[in-house]
Design a protein around this motif. Structure first.
Motif, PDB file in Angstrom:
ATOM      1  N   GLU A 234      46.040  25.348  17.831  1.00 10.63           N
ATOM      2  CA  GLU A 234      46.376  24.193  18.649  1.00 10.63           C
ATOM      3  C   GLU A 234      46.919  24.620  20.007  1.00 10.63           C
ATOM      4  OE1 GLU A 234      48.785  21.309  16.741  1.00 10.63           O
ATOM      5  OE2 GLU A 234      47.453  21.086  15.010  1.00 10.63           O
ATOM      6  N   ALA A 235      46.480  23.884  21.035  1.00 11.64           N
ATOM      7  CA  ALA A 235      46.981  24.084  22.392  1.00 11.64           C
ATOM      8  C   ALA A 235      47.271  22.723  22.994  1.00 11.64           C
ATOM      9  CB  ALA A 235      45.962  24.847  23.237  1.00 11.64           C
ATOM     10  N   LYS A 236      47.994  22.719  24.102  1.00  7.72           N
ATOM     11  CA  LYS A 236      48.364  21.460  24.756  1.00  7.72           C
ATOM     12  C   LYS A 236      48.144  21.588  26.260  1.00  7.72           C
ATOM     13  CE  LYS A 236      53.310  22.600  25.134  1.00  7.72           C
ATOM     14  NZ  LYS A 236      53.145  24.004  24.694  1.00  7.72           N
ATOM     15  N   PRO A 237      48.103  20.469  26.963  1.00  2.04           N
ATOM     16  CA  PRO A 237      47.943  20.530  28.420  1.00  2.04           C
ATOM     17  C   PRO A 237      49.016  21.422  29.054  1.00  2.04           C
ATOM     18  CG  PRO A 237      47.723  18.272  27.661  1.00  2.04           C
ATOM     19  CD  PRO A 237      48.180  19.064  26.485  1.00  2.04           C
ATOM     20  N   GLY A 238      48.590  22.245  29.999  1.00  2.00           N
ATOM     21  CA  GLY A 238      49.515  23.153  30.665  1.00  2.00           C
ATOM     22  C   GLY A 238      49.547  24.548  30.082  1.00  2.00           C
ATOM     23  N   ASP A 239      49.038  24.721  28.869  1.00  2.00           N
ATOM     24  CA  ASP A 239      49.010  26.053  28.257  1.00  2.00           C
ATOM     25  C   ASP A 239      47.979  26.943  28.950  1.00  2.00           C
ATOM     26  OD1 ASP A 239      50.957  25.604  26.347  1.00  2.00           O
ATOM     27  OD2 ASP A 239      49.537  25.106  24.749  1.00  2.00           O
ATOM     28  N   LYS A 240      48.299  28.216  29.043  1.00  2.00           N
ATOM     29  CA  LYS A 240      47.313  29.227  29.405  1.00  2.00           C
ATOM     30  C   LYS A 240      46.886  29.938  28.128  1.00  2.00           C
ATOM     31  CE  LYS A 240      47.568  31.614  33.181  1.00  2.00           C
ATOM     32  NZ  LYS A 240      47.975  32.573  34.247  1.00  2.00           N
ATOM     33  N   VAL A 241      45.586  30.059  27.927  1.00  2.00           N
ATOM     34  CA  VAL A 241      45.053  30.678  26.710  1.00  2.00           C
ATOM     35  C   VAL A 241      44.357  31.978  27.095  1.00  2.00           C
ATOM     36  CG1 VAL A 241      43.506  30.401  24.747  1.00  2.00           C
ATOM     37  CG2 VAL A 241      44.722  28.415  25.665  1.00  2.00           C
ATOM     38  N   ARG A 242      44.649  33.043  26.357  1.00  4.95           N
ATOM     39  CA  ARG A 242      44.039  34.350  26.617  1.00  4.95           C
ATOM     40  C   ARG A 242      43.583  34.951  25.297  1.00  4.95           C
ATOM     41  NH1 ARG A 242      46.399  39.839  27.629  1.00  4.95           N
ATOM     42  NH2 ARG A 242      44.938  40.968  28.981  1.00  4.95           N
ATOM     43  N   ALA A 243      42.357  35.414  25.258  1.00  5.60           N
ATOM     44  CA  ALA A 243      41.806  36.082  24.077  1.00  5.60           C
ATOM     45  C   ALA A 243      41.332  37.473  24.483  1.00  5.60           C
ATOM     46  CB  ALA A 243      40.643  35.283  23.496  1.00  5.60           C
ATOM     47  N   VAL A 244      41.722  38.468  23.709  1.00  7.56           N
ATOM     48  CA  VAL A 244      41.364  39.860  23.993  1.00  7.56           C
ATOM     49  C   VAL A 244      40.713  40.460  22.760  1.00  7.56           C
ATOM     50  CG1 VAL A 244      42.206  42.131  24.659  1.00  7.56           C
ATOM     51  CG2 VAL A 244      43.318  40.079  25.578  1.00  7.56           C
ATOM     52  N   PHE A 245      39.511  41.013  22.927  1.00  6.39           N
ATOM     53  CA  PHE A 245      38.815  41.734  21.864  1.00  6.39           C
ATOM     54  C   PHE A 245      38.758  43.198  22.272  1.00  6.39           C
ATOM     55  CE2 PHE A 245      37.643  37.525  20.756  1.00  6.39           C
ATOM     56  CZ  PHE A 245      37.156  37.534  19.450  1.00  6.39           C
ATOM     57  N   GLU A 246      39.382  44.063  21.478  1.00  2.28           N
ATOM     58  CA  GLU A 246      39.427  45.483  21.798  1.00  2.28           C
ATOM     59  C   GLU A 246      38.009  46.043  21.960  1.00  2.28           C
ATOM     60  OE1 GLU A 246      41.243  49.672  19.962  1.00  2.28           O
ATOM     61  OE2 GLU A 246      41.429  47.789  18.863  1.00  2.28           O
ATOM     62  N   GLY A 247      37.763  46.720  23.061  1.00  4.04           N
ATOM     63  CA  GLY A 247      36.471  47.351  23.298  1.00  4.04           C
ATOM     64  C   GLY A 247      35.412  46.430  23.862  1.00  4.04           C
ATOM     65  N   ILE A 248      35.712  45.122  23.938  1.00  7.57           N
ATOM     66  CA  ILE A 248      34.730  44.176  24.478  1.00  7.57           C
ATOM     67  C   ILE A 248      35.237  43.548  25.767  1.00  7.57           C
ATOM     68  CG2 ILE A 248      33.399  42.078  24.033  1.00  7.57           C
ATOM     69  CD1 ILE A 248      33.511  42.725  21.065  1.00  7.57           C
ATOM     70  N   GLY A 249      36.493  43.099  25.775  1.00  2.43           N
ATOM     71  CA  GLY A 249      37.033  42.496  26.986  1.00  2.43           C
ATOM     72  C   GLY A 249      37.963  41.347  26.675  1.00  2.43           C
ATOM     73  N   GLU A 250      38.081  40.425  27.618  1.00  2.00           N
ATOM     74  CA  GLU A 250      38.999  39.313  27.464  1.00  2.00           C
ATOM     75  C   GLU A 250      38.482  38.089  28.200  1.00  2.00           C
ATOM     76  OE1 GLU A 250      42.451  39.520  30.642  1.00  2.00           O
ATOM     77  OE2 GLU A 250      42.225  41.492  29.652  1.00  2.00           O
ATOM     78  N   ALA A 251      39.073  36.946  27.867  1.00  2.00           N
ATOM     79  CA  ALA A 251      38.797  35.698  28.559  1.00  2.00           C
ATOM     80  C   ALA A 251      40.091  34.910  28.652  1.00  2.00           C
ATOM     81  CB  ALA A 251      37.720  34.881  27.831  1.00  2.00           C
ATOM     82  N   GLU A 252      40.184  34.073  29.699  1.00  2.00           N
ATOM     83  CA  GLU A 252      41.418  33.337  29.950  1.00  2.00           C
ATOM     84  C   GLU A 252      41.079  31.963  30.514  1.00  2.00           C
ATOM     85  OE1 GLU A 252      44.564  34.004  33.387  1.00  2.00           O
ATOM     86  OE2 GLU A 252      44.824  35.529  31.809  1.00  2.00           O
ATOM     87  N   VAL A 253      41.862  30.959  30.096  1.00  2.00           N
ATOM     88  CA  VAL A 253      41.673  29.613  30.629  1.00  2.00           C
ATOM     89  C   VAL A 253      43.010  28.913  30.725  1.00  2.00           C
ATOM     90  CG1 VAL A 253      41.170  28.658  28.316  1.00  2.00           C
ATOM     91  CG2 VAL A 253      40.435  27.419  30.364  1.00  2.00           C
ATOM     92  N   GLN A 254      43.199  28.211  31.849  1.00  2.00           N
ATOM     93  CA  GLN A 254      44.368  27.380  32.052  1.00  2.00           C
ATOM     94  C   GLN A 254      44.026  25.941  31.663  1.00  2.00           C
ATOM     95  OE1 GLN A 254      47.621  28.188  33.330  1.00  2.00           O
ATOM     96  NE2 GLN A 254      47.973  26.141  32.496  1.00  2.00           N
ATOM     97  N   LEU A 255      44.793  25.379  30.728  1.00  2.00           N
ATOM     98  CA  LEU A 255      44.559  24.012  30.281  1.00  2.00           C
ATOM     99  C   LEU A 255      45.424  23.011  31.039  1.00  2.00           C
ATOM    100  CD1 LEU A 255      44.359  24.636  26.433  1.00  2.00           C
ATOM    101  CD2 LEU A 255      42.465  24.370  28.047  1.00  2.00           C
TER     102      LEU A 255
END
Length: 255
Positions: A234-255
């Protein structure tokens, strides 16, 4: 077009236009097969003008296990973002987070190719992989309890997709693959080997047969995101979400 398909499509289109979730209760039981749910997807996409008659460039595919049925949905291009992304101006009825790995085709795939695809040869068919974040959303008031077919008709509850930087696809020890997700100020959550199919590329032949089922060729560069490693967070408005996969990279989104 059958009446049940039209009824569900009309409800979803109205929910999107008015930004108010539709009541699923009167429509429960209307759809009897996945084929009807996919027909709803196509009718909504056509009415919304998402793809202009072309094969969609971005898809989601996945399932709970190798023994279960996989489901698929084309993703509206306006809601596909490059990381780091700012989705704070987007309308969502809810914000659930899936950390995933997306794959990109390195060649055109015809219906004949799809029928003979072998996941063991995925490295010969793919030219890229990246970390992706899917924001799960619903156009149904009963977001969690609507039937599986109504969820499938609603693009399998898709909201938006965020794609990290691409790198060449390489076979990996997916059962040893680690993933770390951080949402807002909450502590990071770690996962390892938690993909439901044990290998994201395992779904490729099923997905490709779905996309080519009406005779279409899937173009080189088409992207499919392949299912969550972290469940639904679960996330809410205003959260920053970051996902990191070792050896592959990362992605980030501001909600």
């Amino acid at each position: 077009m059958s009446d049940p398909v039209q009824a569900v499509a009309i409800a979803l289109l109205q929910a999107r236009r008015e930004r108010v979730p539709a009541d699923a209760a009167p429509l429960e039981g209307q759809l009897q097969t996945p084929e009807q749910a996919y027909a709803v997807q196509e009718l909504v996409a056509r009415d919304a003008g998402w793809f202009g008659g072309e094969v969609p460039q971005h898809w989601k595919s996945g399932g709970p296990s190798r023994e279960g049925a996989l489901t698929h949905a084309p993703l509206p291009p306006a809601n596909v973002f490059a990381s780091p992304a700012d989705a704070s101006g987007c309308h969502f009825n809810m914000r659930l987070i899936e950390a995933e790995v997306a794959l990109r085709l390195g060649r055109d795939v015809s219906p004949q190719d799809a029928s003979s695809f072998n996941p063991a040869a995925a490295h010969q068919w793919l030219d890229g992989m990246t970390v992706s974040i899917e924001i799960v959303d619903s156009r149904w008031q009963q977001a969690r309890t609507a039937s599986a077919l109504l969820k499938l008709a609603d693009l399998q509850v898709h909201g938006a997709l965020v794609l990290g930087a691409w790198k060449p696809f390489q076979p990996r020890d997916w059962m040893g693959q680690s993933c770390v997700v951080q949402i807002g100020n909450h502590a990071p959550q770690s996962f390892r080997g938690t993909h439901s199919l044990q290998d994201p590329a395992w779904l490729l032949p099923v997905w490709l047969r779905h996309v080519t089922r009406n005779g279409a060729t899937v173009p080189r560069g088409t992207v499919v995101t392949t299912g969550t490693w972290c469940g639904l967070l679960e996330a809410k408005p205003g959260d920053k979400v970051r996902a990191v996969f070792e050896g592959i990279g990362e992605a980030e989104v501001q909600l």
